[in-house]
Design a protein around this motif. Sequence first.
Motif: not given
Length: 294
Positions: A261-272
Amino acid sequence: MNYEYYKIFYYVGKHKNITRAAVELYSSQPAVTRAIQNLENELGCRLFVRTKNGVEFTHEGQTLFDYVRIAHSQILKGEDELSHLISAENGTIYIGTTVTALHGFLFGILDDFHSKHPNVKFKINTGSNNGTIEKLKTGIFDIAFVSTPCNTSKTLNSVTVRSFNDILIAGKNFSKLKDKTLSLNDIKNYPFVCLRHSMQLRQFIDDIFADNDVALTPDIETDSADLLVPMISHNFGLGFVPQDMAEGAIKRGEVFRVKLEKELPPRNICMITDPHHPQTNASREFVKMITKNK
């Protein structure tokens, strides 16, 4: 043993002149003279005798110079070889990454970089966000790739390189769900596969379910994101996985995406990266290519 003395001894012997040796060493004539005298005192013999035009070797000095000349030549060769190894075209890049970042971003960028710099080698180690970041801080890795949510120190440089979505998937035994749309509350009525506590995807999912007042107890927990799709495809339960990691199995018909009904919010890939540790030319070029294409 004072290696600086032997370096000075080499240049004095090379030029047979203390003044010219001092110029090449960016030093002073008195400092070069003192170094030679100190070396003679340590060895207990004369190495040079003065002449009208400079200096000449004693027998002992010539014998020592024959060895020092070889050692100096080997050091220069070593420096040349090291310069070759750390160049942007021939170095080794040490990378720490989560499995999610590896599948969702790193594989693609490695392929692109390798085509442009085929002689650069990679040492890649997968692990958790926290473990990967800690190894970066100790200098084991040149670069780290992690997925949010993650806790990074303000002393580190972090750049978001890609966003992605986690999707709910199921195996063939749950085919009756293909035509249904589930709420988060509905999911608790089915067996559920998830990562163990303290891992980023698990933390992300737990927080979302908690925000929606839903208590979720996984039937199977694993410590590797790589195991999620195989377990779900073997019908151990439903589970959330990064979309990139599920696409292959979805295309093969091993799993299917369950509508929400409601998709999960997006996440990010980070370069550290850690500015307190020096980057090789190769790793700098790698970072440059990523930030340029971001």
